[in-house]
Write an enzyme that holds these catalytic residues in place. Structure first.
Site, PDB file in Angstrom:
ATOM      1  N   HIS A  93      -5.228  27.799 -22.521  1.00 33.73           N
ATOM      2  CA  HIS A  93      -3.873  28.237 -22.862  1.00 33.73           C
ATOM      3  C   HIS A  93      -3.754  29.674 -22.388  1.00 33.73           C
ATOM      4  O   HIS A  93      -4.726  30.237 -21.874  1.00 33.73           O
ATOM      5  CB  HIS A  93      -3.586  28.058 -24.351  1.00 33.73           C
ATOM      6  CG  HIS A  93      -4.450  28.851 -25.292  1.00 33.73           C
ATOM      7  ND1 HIS A  93      -5.822  28.732 -25.332  1.00 33.73           N
ATOM      8  CD2 HIS A  93      -4.140  29.788 -26.237  1.00 33.73           C
ATOM      9  CE1 HIS A  93      -6.310  29.539 -26.264  1.00 33.73           C
ATOM     10  NE2 HIS A  93      -5.309  30.196 -26.817  1.00 33.73           N
ATOM     11  N   ASP A  97      -6.297  36.644 -25.211  1.00 27.78           N
ATOM     12  CA  ASP A  97      -7.768  36.658 -25.284  1.00 27.78           C
ATOM     13  C   ASP A  97      -8.402  35.533 -24.454  1.00 27.78           C
ATOM     14  O   ASP A  97      -9.607  35.292 -24.549  1.00 27.78           O
ATOM     15  CB  ASP A  97      -8.250  36.580 -26.746  1.00 27.78           C
ATOM     16  CG  ASP A  97      -7.726  35.350 -27.480  1.00 27.78           C
ATOM     17  OD1 ASP A  97      -6.537  34.998 -27.307  1.00 27.78           O
ATOM     18  OD2 ASP A  97      -8.509  34.734 -28.227  1.00 27.78           O
TER      19      ASP A  97
HETATM   20 ZN   LIG Z   1      -8.310  32.540 -28.694  1.00 27.30          ZN
END
Ligand SMILES: [Zn+2]
Length: 248
Positions: A93, A97
């Site tokens: 995704h 991060d």
């Molecule tokens: Zn994550």
């Protein structure tokens, strides 16, 4: 194939983010990492961690820690590769991060769910921190959007696990020999969360998130796979880290 875990440092989140509505007020330091898979069809990277400068600027409350050795280019070099050697980059995704190092791999097309790409470019206000790092969308970046469950290459199967984000993918790795591996990515953050069926505090669609937790369990059970967790410090400390690797 050879599977290496690329250490990208760590950030701090509230326990109620780690497990939705549970243990709020307790900060937890969690790891961030990418995967490098050396495959007959090329060199694959899955997720690229966070960018230290971005995180310090936009999410300083997550107290990011990342040494110069914990960047994607440095981790690739630890494994004997240069960033230009990577042939395919996959993002589970597009949260900050998981995309921080994308810009360091400009030669690799990016495989991502078509709905994820759309959403990351036009997100809901409550998703602004998640999608805050825009550096993956640089001019000249090549996207190979997909949807549905997809066999990327022999033994590398992306399966849809929406919930945390609208176009989230998890990965089943079936090596020629040895035990299959499931990378849940952010369907759940920790082993405890999977066991208890608790999704992360941040999610686009919690109903889909519950179904995706069941899906991860089911895929792992059907394949007798070991499940690896994206943000579980105890689990992470037990994994092999690059330049060490899993082989199969
Ligand atoms: Zn994550």
């Amino acid at each position: 194939m050879k599977i290496s875990f690329l250490d990208n440092g760590s950030i701090v989140i509230d326990h109620a983010q780690l497990m939705w509505n549970i243990g709020g007020g307790t900060p937890v330091r969690i790891p961030s990492y990418g995967l490098l898979i050396e495959h007959d069809d090329g060199l694959f990277v899955f997720d690229t961690g966070f960018d230290l400068e971005h995180t310090n600027a936009v999410l300083p409350f997550e107290l990011p820690e990342q040494t110069p050795e914990q960047t994607i280019p440095a981790q690739l070099r630890v494994c004997g590769f240069e960033p230009g050697d990577v042939t395919t980059l996959v993002n589970s995704h597009l949260h900050f991060d998981h995309v921080g190092g994308n810009k360091h791999l400009p030669d690799a097309p990016v495989v991502v769910h078509e709905r994820e790409l759309e959403q990351a470019r036009n997100f809901q206000p409550f998703e602004r921190f998640g999608y805050s790092d825009r550096s993956w969308d640089y001019e000249g970046a090549t996207f190979r959007t997909i949807s549905g469950d997809t066999e990327l290459a022999r033994g590398l199967w992306l399966f849809e696990t929406a919930g945390h984000t609208i176009g989230h993918y998890s990965l089943l790795v079936t090596p020629d020999s040895g035990r299959p591996m499931v990378f849940a990515f952010d369907v759940v953050y920790t082993a405890e969360a999977l066991e208890k069926g608790v999704q992360p505090g941040f999610h686009y669609d919690p109903v889909a998130g519950v179904a995706s937790i069941e899906r991860v369990k089911q895929v792992a059970a059907e394949n007798e796979a070991e499940i690896f967790f994206s943000h579980d410090m105890d689990a992470w400390n037990g994994y092999k880290h690059a330049p060490d690797f899993y082989e199969g």
